[in-house]
Design a protein around this motif. Sequence first.
Motif, PDB file in Angstrom:
ATOM      1  N   THR A 137     -34.324 -16.525  12.951  1.00 25.28           N
ATOM      2  CA  THR A 137     -33.963 -17.858  12.478  1.00 25.28           C
ATOM      3  C   THR A 137     -35.120 -18.356  11.632  1.00 25.28           C
TER       4      THR A 137
ATOM      5  N   GLN B 200     -25.588 -16.968   9.376  1.00 26.55           N
ATOM      6  CA  GLN B 200     -25.244 -18.312   8.937  1.00 26.55           C
ATOM      7  C   GLN B 200     -26.279 -18.623   7.857  1.00 26.55           C
TER       8      GLN B 200
ATOM      9  N   ILE C 295     -27.823 -20.699   4.690  1.00 24.66           N
ATOM     10  CA  ILE C 295     -27.855 -22.046   4.122  1.00 24.66           C
ATOM     11  C   ILE C 295     -28.684 -21.973   2.837  1.00 24.66           C
TER      12      ILE C 295
ATOM     13  N   THR D 224     -23.439 -24.143   3.851  1.00 22.98           N
ATOM     14  CA  THR D 224     -23.550 -23.148   4.920  1.00 22.98           C
ATOM     15  C   THR D 224     -22.447 -22.106   4.776  1.00 22.98           C
ATOM     16  N   THR D 225     -22.832 -20.854   4.775  1.00 21.47           N
ATOM     17  CA  THR D 225     -21.906 -19.751   4.572  1.00 21.47           C
ATOM     18  C   THR D 225     -22.035 -18.757   5.722  1.00 21.47           C
ATOM     19  N   THR D 226     -20.913 -18.391   6.309  1.00 21.71           N
ATOM     20  CA  THR D 226     -20.890 -17.365   7.343  1.00 21.71           C
ATOM     21  C   THR D 226     -20.684 -16.020   6.665  1.00 21.71           C
TER      22      THR D 226
ATOM     23  N   SER E 119     -17.265 -20.166   3.291  1.00 23.39           N
ATOM     24  CA  SER E 119     -17.934 -21.458   3.449  1.00 23.39           C
ATOM     25  C   SER E 119     -16.923 -22.564   3.204  1.00 23.39           C
TER      26      SER E 119
ATOM     27  N   TRP F  69     -33.081 -19.261   1.054  1.00 20.73           N
ATOM     28  CA  TRP F  69     -32.340 -19.544   2.278  1.00 20.73           C
ATOM     29  C   TRP F  69     -33.130 -20.639   2.991  1.00 20.73           C
TER      30      TRP F  69
ATOM     31  N   SER G 288     -31.379 -21.033   8.687  1.00 23.09           N
ATOM     32  CA  SER G 288     -30.514 -19.880   8.425  1.00 23.09           C
ATOM     33  C   SER G 288     -30.768 -18.842   9.514  1.00 23.09           C
TER      34      SER G 288
END
Length: 159
Positions: free
Chosen positions: A12, A37, A39, A90-92, A115, A145, A149
Amino acid sequence: MASTYVPIMTQTLGSAQNTVTLSSIPSTYTDVVLICQLIPTAGCTGYFKLNGSSSSIYSDTWMVGYGSGSPASYRDSNQTQGVVGDMTGTTTVIMNLQNYANTSVYKTVLTRSSSAGNGVAANASLFRDTTAISSVSLIANGTTWAAGSTFTLYGIKAA
């Protein structure tokens, strides 16, 4: 997660970084899955590199759907990095690295990203190298990022 998924490592971000690398991936699984995840601090296209390779050995087929726009597809060959997808907010990301430790085949990477408010993408990439994958880097093209993230790598015991 399914019982065949074994957590290998998690990172993280405490501060913004352009590139995050997960390294020392053990070769004891059949496949690995990276779930993130992401960002981005600004809208960007995310890319990946395997084993730090910048050789022109990546090929991608990329399909995208934007909420209010038209769907599109792209095809690239002989690139110096693989495509993860377009990112705004935010994108998975779920990235499957198949046969990553097999030293007799090229590597297939399947990536899905989504996202809220931006859309979805699906990518099939080929890494034309038979070397076992020991590291994967995710790159925020032209941005970083953001802190928060997350990157979690899972090994699959038997695919």
